[in-house]
Design a protein around this motif. Sequence first.
Motif, PDB file in Angstrom:
ATOM      1  N   UNK A 114      21.412 -18.428  32.336  1.00  0.00           N
ATOM      2  CA  UNK A 114      21.207 -18.070  31.170  1.00  0.00           C
ATOM      3  C   UNK A 114      20.001 -16.986  31.236  1.00  0.00           C
ATOM      4  N   UNK A 115      19.179 -17.168  31.908  1.00  0.00           N
ATOM      5  CA  UNK A 115      18.057 -16.086  32.071  1.00  0.00           C
ATOM      6  C   UNK A 115      18.619 -14.725  32.541  1.00  0.00           C
ATOM      7  N   UNK A 116      19.598 -14.774  33.756  1.00  0.00           N
ATOM      8  CA  UNK A 116      20.087 -13.584  34.088  1.00  0.00           C
ATOM      9  C   UNK A 116      21.033 -13.022  33.303  1.00  0.00           C
ATOM     10  N   UNK A 117      22.035 -13.846  32.753  1.00  0.00           N
ATOM     11  CA  UNK A 117      22.974 -13.203  31.744  1.00  0.00           C
ATOM     12  C   UNK A 117      22.035 -12.640  30.683  1.00  0.00           C
ATOM     13  N   UNK A 118      20.762 -13.018  30.223  1.00  0.00           N
ATOM     14  CA  UNK A 118      20.084 -12.421  29.509  1.00  0.00           C
ATOM     15  C   UNK A 118      19.428 -11.174  29.571  1.00  0.00           C
ATOM     16  N   UNK A 119      19.004 -11.227  30.857  1.00  0.00           N
ATOM     17  CA  UNK A 119      18.496  -9.966  31.300  1.00  0.00           C
ATOM     18  C   UNK A 119      19.620  -8.805  31.419  1.00  0.00           C
ATOM     19  N   UNK A 120      20.980  -9.254  31.759  1.00  0.00           N
ATOM     20  CA  UNK A 120      21.954  -8.217  31.963  1.00  0.00           C
ATOM     21  C   UNK A 120      21.999  -7.830  30.553  1.00  0.00           C
ATOM     22  N   UNK A 121      22.212  -8.364  29.504  1.00  0.00           N
ATOM     23  CA  UNK A 121      22.488  -8.057  28.317  1.00  0.00           C
ATOM     24  C   UNK A 121      21.453  -7.233  27.594  1.00  0.00           C
ATOM     25  N   UNK A 122      20.098  -7.278  27.977  1.00  0.00           N
ATOM     26  CA  UNK A 122      19.219  -6.597  27.807  1.00  0.00           C
ATOM     27  C   UNK A 122      19.240  -5.153  28.243  1.00  0.00           C
ATOM     28  N   UNK A 123      19.554  -5.277  29.695  1.00  0.00           N
ATOM     29  CA  UNK A 123      19.632  -3.980  30.362  1.00  0.00           C
ATOM     30  C   UNK A 123      20.599  -3.375  29.738  1.00  0.00           C
ATOM     31  N   UNK A 124      21.884  -3.990  29.417  1.00  0.00           N
ATOM     32  CA  UNK A 124      23.128  -2.996  28.956  1.00  0.00           C
ATOM     33  C   UNK A 124      22.774  -2.589  27.562  1.00  0.00           C
ATOM     34  N   UNK A 125      21.997  -3.139  26.930  1.00  0.00           N
ATOM     35  CA  UNK A 125      21.652  -2.521  25.599  1.00  0.00           C
ATOM     36  C   UNK A 125      20.603  -1.503  25.596  1.00  0.00           C
ATOM     37  N   UNK A 126      19.814  -1.408  26.825  1.00  0.00           N
ATOM     38  CA  UNK A 126      19.167  -0.131  26.796  1.00  0.00           C
ATOM     39  C   UNK A 126      19.657   0.899  27.492  1.00  0.00           C
ATOM     40  N   UNK A 127      21.061   0.611  27.893  1.00  0.00           N
ATOM     41  CA  UNK A 127      21.764   1.622  28.794  1.00  0.00           C
ATOM     42  C   UNK A 127      21.141   1.870  29.999  1.00  0.00           C
ATOM     43  N   UNK A 128      20.717   0.680  30.824  1.00  0.00           N
ATOM     44  CA  UNK A 128      20.371   0.950  32.095  1.00  0.00           C
ATOM     45  C   UNK A 128      21.547   1.016  33.008  1.00  0.00           C
ATOM     46  N   UNK A 129      21.410   1.546  33.899  1.00  0.00           N
ATOM     47  CA  UNK A 129      22.561   1.623  35.221  1.00  0.00           C
ATOM     48  C   UNK A 129      22.500   0.602  35.790  1.00  0.00           C
ATOM     49  N   UNK A 130      23.624  -0.447  36.070  1.00  0.00           N
ATOM     50  CA  UNK A 130      23.516  -1.497  36.727  1.00  0.00           C
ATOM     51  C   UNK A 130      24.184  -1.144  38.167  1.00  0.00           C
ATOM     52  N   UNK A 131      24.131  -2.077  39.052  1.00  0.00           N
ATOM     53  CA  UNK A 131      24.566  -1.641  40.426  1.00  0.00           C
ATOM     54  C   UNK A 131      26.180  -1.338  40.515  1.00  0.00           C
ATOM     55  N   UNK A 132      26.902  -2.199  39.759  1.00  0.00           N
ATOM     56  CA  UNK A 132      28.526  -1.870  39.926  1.00  0.00           C
ATOM     57  C   UNK A 132      28.594  -0.245  39.220  1.00  0.00           C
ATOM     58  N   UNK A 133      27.973  -0.346  38.042  1.00  0.00           N
ATOM     59  CA  UNK A 133      28.267   0.987  37.371  1.00  0.00           C
ATOM     60  C   UNK A 133      27.920   2.387  38.248  1.00  0.00           C
ATOM     61  N   UNK A 134      26.694   2.021  38.833  1.00  0.00           N
ATOM     62  CA  UNK A 134      26.245   3.081  39.896  1.00  0.00           C
ATOM     63  C   UNK A 134      27.394   3.226  40.961  1.00  0.00           C
ATOM     64  N   UNK A 135      28.045   2.256  41.365  1.00  0.00           N
ATOM     65  CA  UNK A 135      29.149   2.475  42.539  1.00  0.00           C
ATOM     66  C   UNK A 135      30.043   3.024  41.955  1.00  0.00           C
ATOM     67  N   UNK A 136      30.789   2.733  40.699  1.00  0.00           N
ATOM     68  CA  UNK A 136      31.595   3.300  39.999  1.00  0.00           C
ATOM     69  C   UNK A 136      31.438   4.774  39.731  1.00  0.00           C
ATOM     70  N   UNK A 137      30.354   5.050  39.239  1.00  0.00           N
ATOM     71  CA  UNK A 137      29.973   6.372  38.897  1.00  0.00           C
ATOM     72  C   UNK A 137      30.144   7.423  40.253  1.00  0.00           C
ATOM     73  N   UNK A 138      29.456   6.844  41.377  1.00  0.00           N
ATOM     74  CA  UNK A 138      29.471   7.451  42.513  1.00  0.00           C
ATOM     75  C   UNK A 138      31.121   7.734  43.143  1.00  0.00           C
ATOM     76  N   UNK A 139      31.729   6.404  42.959  1.00  0.00           N
ATOM     77  CA  UNK A 139      33.182   6.763  43.426  1.00  0.00           C
ATOM     78  C   UNK A 139      34.016   7.824  42.463  1.00  0.00           C
ATOM     79  N   UNK A 140      33.915   7.917  41.355  1.00  0.00           N
ATOM     80  CA  UNK A 140      34.639   8.342  40.253  1.00  0.00           C
ATOM     81  C   UNK A 140      34.068   9.997  40.447  1.00  0.00           C
ATOM     82  N   UNK A 141      32.999  10.323  40.580  1.00  0.00           N
ATOM     83  CA  UNK A 141      32.327  11.558  40.642  1.00  0.00           C
ATOM     84  C   UNK A 141      32.714  12.085  42.116  1.00  0.00           C
ATOM     85  N   UNK A 142      32.505  11.284  43.037  1.00  0.00           N
ATOM     86  CA  UNK A 142      32.554  11.769  44.539  1.00  0.00           C
ATOM     87  C   UNK A 142      34.015  12.177  44.603  1.00  0.00           C
ATOM     88  N   UNK A 143      35.210  11.476  44.185  1.00  0.00           N
ATOM     89  CA  UNK A 143      36.539  12.176  44.107  1.00  0.00           C
ATOM     90  C   UNK A 143      36.938  13.158  43.445  1.00  0.00           C
TER      91      UNK A 143
END
Length: 479
Positions: free
Chosen positions: A277-306
């Motif tokens: 629950x603490x991890x989920x709360x942290x993820x929700x908090x980071x998402x609300x702040x617009x933080x870059x998550x590891x999976x989003x970084x990977x997706x952006x790198x992949x999408x822009x790279x191609x």
Amino acid sequence: MRTSPAILLTSVASAYGHVVITSVIGANGVTTTGFGVTNNTLRTGTTEQPFQLDTSVLKNLKDDPCGATLQGGSINIATALADAVSQGGGILPSLSTNGTVSMTLHQVNADGGGPFTAMVNTDATGATWVPATVLVQAPGTNGILHGGPANVPFSAQIPPGTTCTGGTDKATCLIRINNGGTNNTLSLAQGAGPFGGCVAVTQANAAVAVSSGAAAGTTATGATTGKTKAGNAAAKAAKAAAKATNGAKVKRPRFASRHFFPTLESRDEAVENFRRDRVLADITYLAARGELTADLIDEIKTATGTAIDIPIDNLAGQDDSADLGGNSTTAAGAVLTLQQAVNLKKAVQDAIATALTILSSGGTVVAQNAQNINDTNAANAAADAAFQDGSLTSINLGNAGVGFFETAVVDSLLGPLATITQVEAAAATVTGATPTSVTDTAVAASVTDTAAAAATNAAAATAGKTTKTGKKATKNRQN
């Protein structure tokens, strides 16, 4: 807060950061702004137009020692110095007796981050510069900042024994800050910048100002020491309120020993559930702040790279949308050789990966005292709506490192991708036109919230706008 793909389509080419010196605070109590900084530039958004119009771009310090801005072009030092004197009512901010001056930096976003270096010019002409010392640094890593806009403190100190000889008072120096250049070779900001700018300070009456400040400090201390009964009562009330607030806080749970659970497994399960629950709360908090998550970084790198392969391959004469594949085509007169294209793609991919790593690293890269992300998104959407309806147009007087791209050339390099724009998709949504493909459907659906946000915030943009003249907005995006 989730940002729709449509917003990204319109802002990705223009959401750059930059920094302006909004105030220079002297020991004598006089406050001015940095050279070229104006009071009519909006500070609530991050995009180039209209939020970066008075940003000093230090792209050519040989011809423009204090930079150039979109709004004013090359900064004329004599004119800017006279304006600073006028702002101070005939007096410039003074250095303290040990040669320090404080400033407030408005970090617009992304590439307005620290670290900054400082230099001083003693005759206020901008001809020669020597290093100064940064005492209070602005946040950032390699010139990159996450979470702006934000206003942060900054201070610098001129070398001991320095004598200022410029200006009408023959005691004026210029101080220039820079988040790129030879002293910040690892700065990504020097791609579009670097950024910073000049301020004017004086050594006149510095000693008087400091002693006056010391006296004021002594008086304030004395006033604080001589507390009254009313002051004590107020302090007690504040303490009681703080105690009540602390008492209302949710305390961290403590897990009972195994004797309070049927089995050790049930206790471990309770602990694991709490951690989850603490991890989920942290993820929700980071998402609300617009933080870059590891999976989003990977997706952006992949999408822009191609995605970058398409225009770069076209420069090498290879059309990636050809029926038999890009490598089957070799147009004559290509700008790049095949090896140059490979090298360029890898360099761009690595630069993108580096920027994403810095943005997601946290620590000093995160803006201090940042504006709420929802307010920033609303300001950007309002500005975009104003450009769309023509009530706001771009300004670019040149020499600020911003060029006008050739639309036909860019479109030819992008191929079919050039037709996927927010403007067309939004038009289809507003008119009720039926999308003709899965891609069109996805894009049209994604702009629904953008159109609504633009309509809601158009009034705000109109209220704060300044009538602009110049090139078309769509052809004036910082790179």
